[in-house]
Design a protein around this motif. Sequence first.
Motif, PDB file in Angstrom:
ATOM      1  N   ILE A  85     -68.312  35.914  18.141  1.00  0.00           N
ATOM      2  CA  ILE A  85     -68.706  35.840  16.690  1.00  0.00           C
ATOM      3  C   ILE A  85     -68.965  34.355  16.366  1.00  0.00           C
ATOM      4  O   ILE A  85     -69.842  34.029  15.635  1.00  0.00           O
ATOM      5  CB  ILE A  85     -67.969  36.718  15.786  1.00  0.00           C
ATOM      6  N   VAL A  86     -67.956  33.543  16.600  1.00  0.00           N
ATOM      7  CA  VAL A  86     -67.872  32.206  16.292  1.00  0.00           C
ATOM      8  C   VAL A  86     -67.447  31.507  17.770  1.00  0.00           C
ATOM      9  O   VAL A  86     -66.810  32.176  18.655  1.00  0.00           O
ATOM     10  CB  VAL A  86     -66.886  31.631  15.253  1.00  0.00           C
ATOM     11  N   HIS A  87     -67.358  30.315  17.901  1.00  0.00           N
ATOM     12  CA  HIS A  87     -67.166  29.545  19.183  1.00  0.00           C
ATOM     13  C   HIS A  87     -67.799  30.245  20.523  1.00  0.00           C
ATOM     14  O   HIS A  87     -67.224  30.251  21.364  1.00  0.00           O
ATOM     15  CB  HIS A  87     -65.517  29.569  19.191  1.00  0.00           C
ATOM     16  N   ARG A 124     -60.328  26.396  26.779  1.00  0.00           N
ATOM     17  CA  ARG A 124     -61.497  26.501  26.591  1.00  0.00           C
ATOM     18  C   ARG A 124     -62.218  25.607  25.288  1.00  0.00           C
ATOM     19  O   ARG A 124     -61.327  25.516  24.247  1.00  0.00           O
ATOM     20  CB  ARG A 124     -62.080  28.100  26.267  1.00  0.00           C
ATOM     21  N   SER A 126     -65.191  24.397  22.445  1.00  0.00           N
ATOM     22  CA  SER A 126     -66.189  25.221  22.068  1.00  0.00           C
ATOM     23  C   SER A 126     -66.892  24.380  20.907  1.00  0.00           C
ATOM     24  O   SER A 126     -66.096  23.805  20.310  1.00  0.00           O
ATOM     25  CB  SER A 126     -65.706  26.390  21.629  1.00  0.00           C
ATOM     26  N   VAL A 158     -54.358  28.320  19.713  1.00  0.00           N
ATOM     27  CA  VAL A 158     -56.065  28.366  19.550  1.00  0.00           C
ATOM     28  C   VAL A 158     -56.293  27.556  18.513  1.00  0.00           C
ATOM     29  O   VAL A 158     -56.312  27.785  17.101  1.00  0.00           O
ATOM     30  CB  VAL A 158     -56.343  29.830  19.218  1.00  0.00           C
ATOM     31  N   GLY A 159     -56.334  26.159  18.666  1.00  0.00           N
ATOM     32  CA  GLY A 159     -56.634  25.239  17.748  1.00  0.00           C
ATOM     33  C   GLY A 159     -58.172  24.570  17.801  1.00  0.00           C
ATOM     34  O   GLY A 159     -59.001  25.122  18.464  1.00  0.00           O
ATOM     35  N   ALA A 170     -57.160  34.339   5.258  1.00  0.00           N
ATOM     36  CA  ALA A 170     -58.069  34.916   6.302  1.00  0.00           C
ATOM     37  C   ALA A 170     -59.363  35.597   5.639  1.00  0.00           C
ATOM     38  O   ALA A 170     -60.236  35.922   6.254  1.00  0.00           O
ATOM     39  CB  ALA A 170     -57.373  35.337   7.074  1.00  0.00           C
ATOM     40  N   ILE A 233     -53.253  23.104  13.801  1.00  0.00           N
ATOM     41  CA  ILE A 233     -53.458  23.340  12.541  1.00  0.00           C
ATOM     42  C   ILE A 233     -52.212  23.922  11.596  1.00  0.00           C
ATOM     43  O   ILE A 233     -51.679  23.173  10.824  1.00  0.00           O
ATOM     44  CB  ILE A 233     -54.753  24.095  12.104  1.00  0.00           C
ATOM     45  N   HIS A 234     -52.231  25.115  11.763  1.00  0.00           N
ATOM     46  CA  HIS A 234     -51.185  25.712  11.126  1.00  0.00           C
ATOM     47  C   HIS A 234     -49.562  25.428  11.232  1.00  0.00           C
ATOM     48  O   HIS A 234     -49.329  24.740  12.223  1.00  0.00           O
ATOM     49  CB  HIS A 234     -50.873  27.429  11.397  1.00  0.00           C
ATOM     50  N   LEU A 366     -53.745  32.138   6.415  1.00  0.00           N
ATOM     51  CA  LEU A 366     -54.857  32.018   7.322  1.00  0.00           C
ATOM     52  C   LEU A 366     -54.255  32.506   8.639  1.00  0.00           C
ATOM     53  O   LEU A 366     -55.234  33.362   9.448  1.00  0.00           O
ATOM     54  CB  LEU A 366     -55.142  30.586   7.404  1.00  0.00           C
ATOM     55  N   GLY A 369     -53.811  36.357   9.161  1.00  0.00           N
ATOM     56  CA  GLY A 369     -55.131  36.955   9.285  1.00  0.00           C
ATOM     57  C   GLY A 369     -55.472  36.993  10.654  1.00  0.00           C
ATOM     58  O   GLY A 369     -56.135  37.922  11.277  1.00  0.00           O
ATOM     59  N   SER A 373     -57.167  39.247  14.032  1.00  0.00           N
ATOM     60  CA  SER A 373     -58.615  39.410  14.179  1.00  0.00           C
ATOM     61  C   SER A 373     -58.948  39.257  15.626  1.00  0.00           C
ATOM     62  O   SER A 373     -59.966  39.805  16.338  1.00  0.00           O
ATOM     63  CB  SER A 373     -59.260  38.069  13.419  1.00  0.00           C
ATOM     64  N   THR A 377     -61.435  41.599  18.129  1.00  0.00           N
ATOM     65  CA  THR A 377     -62.862  41.152  18.538  1.00  0.00           C
ATOM     66  C   THR A 377     -62.862  41.300  19.934  1.00  0.00           C
ATOM     67  O   THR A 377     -64.082  41.801  20.312  1.00  0.00           O
ATOM     68  CB  THR A 377     -63.125  39.744  17.934  1.00  0.00           C
ATOM     69  N   GLN A 378     -61.999  41.098  20.761  1.00  0.00           N
ATOM     70  CA  GLN A 378     -62.105  41.250  22.117  1.00  0.00           C
ATOM     71  C   GLN A 378     -62.364  42.813  22.632  1.00  0.00           C
ATOM     72  O   GLN A 378     -63.073  42.912  23.566  1.00  0.00           O
ATOM     73  CB  GLN A 378     -60.867  40.820  22.782  1.00  0.00           C
ATOM     74  N   ARG A 381     -66.012  42.793  22.253  1.00  0.00           N
ATOM     75  CA  ARG A 381     -66.582  41.945  23.066  1.00  0.00           C
ATOM     76  C   ARG A 381     -66.367  42.220  24.595  1.00  0.00           C
ATOM     77  O   ARG A 381     -67.390  41.875  25.320  1.00  0.00           O
ATOM     78  CB  ARG A 381     -66.114  40.333  22.752  1.00  0.00           C
TER      79      ARG A 381
HETATM   80 FE1  HDD Z   1     -60.954  31.558  14.938  1.00  0.00          FE
HETATM   81  C1  HDD Z   1     -62.239  32.128  18.196  1.00  0.00           C
HETATM   82  C2  HDD Z   1     -60.049  28.455  16.130  1.00  0.00           C
HETATM   83  C3  HDD Z   1     -59.462  30.690  12.081  1.00  0.00           C
HETATM   84  C4  HDD Z   1     -61.520  34.745  14.111  1.00  0.00           C
HETATM   85  N1  HDD Z   1     -61.223  30.501  16.845  1.00  0.00           N
HETATM   86  C5  HDD Z   1     -61.742  30.930  17.839  1.00  0.00           C
HETATM   87  C6  HDD Z   1     -61.749  30.057  19.049  1.00  0.00           C
HETATM   88  C7  HDD Z   1     -61.229  28.974  18.481  1.00  0.00           C
HETATM   89  C8  HDD Z   1     -60.656  29.289  17.256  1.00  0.00           C
HETATM   90  C9  HDD Z   1     -60.925  27.565  19.137  1.00  0.00           C
HETATM   91  C10 HDD Z   1     -62.382  30.358  20.357  1.00  0.00           C
HETATM   92  C11 HDD Z   1     -61.580  30.721  21.219  1.00  0.00           C
HETATM   93  C12 HDD Z   1     -62.242  30.737  22.688  1.00  0.00           C
HETATM   94  O1  HDD Z   1     -62.536  29.758  23.170  1.00  0.00           O
HETATM   95  O2  HDD Z   1     -62.389  31.916  23.213  1.00  0.00           O
HETATM   96  N2  HDD Z   1     -60.158  30.048  14.289  1.00  0.00           N
HETATM   97  C13 HDD Z   1     -59.643  28.539  14.822  1.00  0.00           C
HETATM   98  C14 HDD Z   1     -58.978  27.847  14.151  1.00  0.00           C
HETATM   99  C15 HDD Z   1     -58.904  28.626  12.924  1.00  0.00           C
HETATM  100  C16 HDD Z   1     -59.381  29.690  13.065  1.00  0.00           C
HETATM  101  C17 HDD Z   1     -58.238  26.728  14.597  1.00  0.00           C
HETATM  102  C18 HDD Z   1     -58.133  28.001  11.629  1.00  0.00           C
HETATM  103  C19 HDD Z   1     -56.984  27.210  11.565  1.00  0.00           C
HETATM  104  N3  HDD Z   1     -60.550  32.569  13.464  1.00  0.00           N
HETATM  105  C20 HDD Z   1     -59.876  31.978  12.240  1.00  0.00           C
HETATM  106  C21 HDD Z   1     -59.869  33.036  11.145  1.00  0.00           C
HETATM  107  C22 HDD Z   1     -60.363  34.144  11.805  1.00  0.00           C
HETATM  108  C23 HDD Z   1     -60.797  33.946  13.161  1.00  0.00           C
HETATM  109  C24 HDD Z   1     -59.218  32.883   9.810  1.00  0.00           C
HETATM  110  C25 HDD Z   1     -60.562  35.688  11.097  1.00  0.00           C
HETATM  111  C26 HDD Z   1     -59.694  36.244  10.303  1.00  0.00           C
HETATM  112  N4  HDD Z   1     -61.792  33.399  15.641  1.00  0.00           N
HETATM  113  C27 HDD Z   1     -61.914  34.418  15.190  1.00  0.00           C
HETATM  114  C28 HDD Z   1     -62.470  35.315  16.114  1.00  0.00           C
HETATM  115  C29 HDD Z   1     -62.902  34.599  17.371  1.00  0.00           C
HETATM  116  C30 HDD Z   1     -62.190  33.253  17.076  1.00  0.00           C
HETATM  117  C31 HDD Z   1     -63.587  36.054  15.339  1.00  0.00           C
HETATM  118  C32 HDD Z   1     -64.190  34.735  17.972  1.00  0.00           C
HETATM  119  C33 HDD Z   1     -63.993  34.794  19.419  1.00  0.00           C
HETATM  120  C34 HDD Z   1     -62.589  35.237  19.546  1.00  0.00           C
HETATM  121  O3  HDD Z   1     -61.998  35.263  18.413  1.00  0.00           O
HETATM  122  O4  HDD Z   1     -62.061  35.396  20.742  1.00  0.00           O
HETATM  123  O5  HDD Z   1     -61.714  36.447  16.417  1.00  0.00           O
END
Ligand code: HDD
Length: 709
Positions: A85-87, A124, A126, A158-159, A170, A233-234, A366, A369, A373, A377-378, A381
């Motif tokens: 969804i992101v990254h 990874r 991104s 996961v930074g 979140a 971050i956190h 954050l 939450g 998540s 999502t996995q 996905r």
């Molecule tokens: Fe996130 C992916 C980093 C807040 C929900 N996030 C994702 C990835 C990174 C981050 C590096 C890619 C991992 C990969 O390479 O597979 N995200 C962050 C950081 C955050 C952050 C540093 C805040 C400090 N993320 C955040 C929040 C939520 C999410 C608050 C939901 C409540 N993030 C996701 C996700 C993803 C994701 C939708 C998309 C693909 C995945 O998780 O595996 O669940």
Amino acid sequence: MSNSKKSELAGTDTPDRANTSQKQEQLEQFRSDATGQALRTNQGVKIADNQNTLKAGARGPSLLEDFIMREKITHFDHERIPERIVHARGAGAHGYFQVYECQSELTKAALFQDPGQKTPIFVRFSTVQGPRGSGDTVRDVRGFAIKFYTDEGNWDLVGNNMPVFFIQDAIKFPDFVHAVKPEPHNEIPTGGSAHDTFWDFVSLVPESAHMVLWTMSDRAIPVNFRSIQGFGIHTFRLINAEGKARFVKFHLKPLQGVRSLVWDEAQKLAGKDTDAHRRDLWEAIESGDYPEWEFGVQIVEEEDEHKFEFDLLDPTKIIPEEIVPVTPIGKLVLNRNPDSFFAETEQVAFCPAHIVPGIDFSNDPLLQGRLFSYTDTQISRLGGPNFHEIPINRPLAPNHNGQRDAQHRITIDKGRASYEPNSIDGGWPKETPPGAQDGGFETYHERIDAYKIRERSTSFSDHFSQATLFYNSLSEAEQQHVIDAYSFELGKVERLWIRERQVNEILANIDLELAAKVAANLGLPAPTAPTVPPKKLSIDKSPALSQVNLLSGKIKGFKVAILVADGVNADDVQTIQQALKAEGAHAKVLGPTSAPVQTADGKTLEVDASADGLPSVALDAVFVPGGAEAAKAFASSGTAKHYLYEAYKHLKAIALVGEAKDLLSVLQLDPDAGLLSGSDTKAVQKDFFTAIAQHRVWARIPKIKSIPA
Ligand code: HDD
């Protein structure tokens, strides 16, 4: 398939592991090499004809019976999985983590104990906004996700490459992501934040001010993945064997130094090499130039939790390194490219909730939450809850439990009891008592005495002081880049009121001069006062935040173009190639075409690419060797002149040797600390390398406006 044949004694079934090869050995069981093999169906049947479907006669209709064709097309029809969804856009690599000294006082986590042990990792990198096929060099945050395959299970950090985040809670993440993603009606723009919905949201949500400033800074256009910082971050917790907990923030500092593109370069590179960052990482690892980061922690004693000017639980705040220094405790090395992008980089599944004994969360809302998540999502996905069985996600530690079924189950669990406690399978698998000796996970015993409430703590309400601190900490050139970035992005915003709100209600509270300069570029009146009373911090500047202070001082890993043409002086080429190699830099010999050139002494010189094929934006510096005929060719070549103009405009080091010196007058450029000339390679080498290591010739800025590139 069970991933352990080790002792089944609870608490003692950790893998025997002295080096990083164990994850590779585990993956090896799943690797498949078709060299020398027959083409077969998925059922193992040898295929005689892979060119023609089964038909009723050579010109006749195809027959449904053709199981070979149907299997192939069916698999193809289902080859895509939902992108993240992101990254969604990323690149990964294998490597290892090694602690410098035993950190048992800080944490009982096994990976931090033994300096002789290398813990395998998969990283990874991104971008956030763009889809899988988007450009690498867009203005965006870079993800920096690390999976540590520790003895005690997987730990995922996961930074990102920026130390703060856009939102504090979140519950706002879907809103933020919907705002930054391409707009829903026309799916524009791809890979960028320069559009109305993003700026509408962030101008209405002042807690984003600090992070948006980071994304408008050079950090959002890194030169490559090898030169980004990483931040957890956190605030997290580390806990030692005695149960003592401390707050920590995790940091990764690239040994290569922190470097960025300039905006014009980033935009051009997005078109000229969409895969620039992916390619750079791949090529560096293939060439044996393994990227390295120092892993560090900022440590805060529990009793000091409330001693700061901000809340440690607020993810929009940093702990300035001048207040709590980063203690380096280990290093991270990437030394192996994946074999299969899909199987490894695409299917790797990170989750901040994947922690191991000795590491724990804080109450950052954050982070809390996020704990939910990622696994969720996995499931959509990767198609079900068994994604942990995909080879890249498998822990090295065994994982026995009653979770047996569901889609894509691979493990064949023996025994009748898929529940616990049981008396049928001898009670196995059994719980492990907590504590360092046994290794059962134990959540940190934090006392909570509170009402259930939907409220933001007032300690989270200062949204601007650290944004101001960041802006004040930047060099003049970096500040100008920030002004340019806001002006560019807001210039793309169609609705005037959104531009005005960002300038008057956000930028004016960060820095009035910044607001005034952006306002001027947008044709808006300059705001005269902030809308919220400024909060003065104990420090005005944090030098650790400016990239100018984060260079390595070396040219290791830098990429240098050597422009050649027929008649080039072979000695100059050879000398610079050797000198660059000795420093660990990468030389690329570029000709007018991809064909070899003839040197002045009549020899054939192979080239790595044409100058068109490897544009100046893909490299860090340019060297032009001597040779009368070659110099003449450059002087009359639009490609060569553009190459040099562009490198000059992007503030790169350029060395002109021998007859190539004449290009100074042809191009009408004045020498400077990075535009050097000399009779031969040796005469310029030292200054050239010094200039490359400086990364940019900032003093050249006033001269570049008139450069036609
Ligand atoms: Fe996130 C992916 C980093 C807040 C929900 N996030 C994702 C990835 C990174 C981050 C590096 C890619 C991992 C990969 O390479 O597979 N995200 C962050 C950081 C955050 C952050 C540093 C805040 C400090 N993320 C955040 C929040 C939520 C999410 C608050 C939901 C409540 N993030 C996701 C996700 C993803 C994701 C939708 C998309 C693909 C995945 O998780 O595996 O669940």
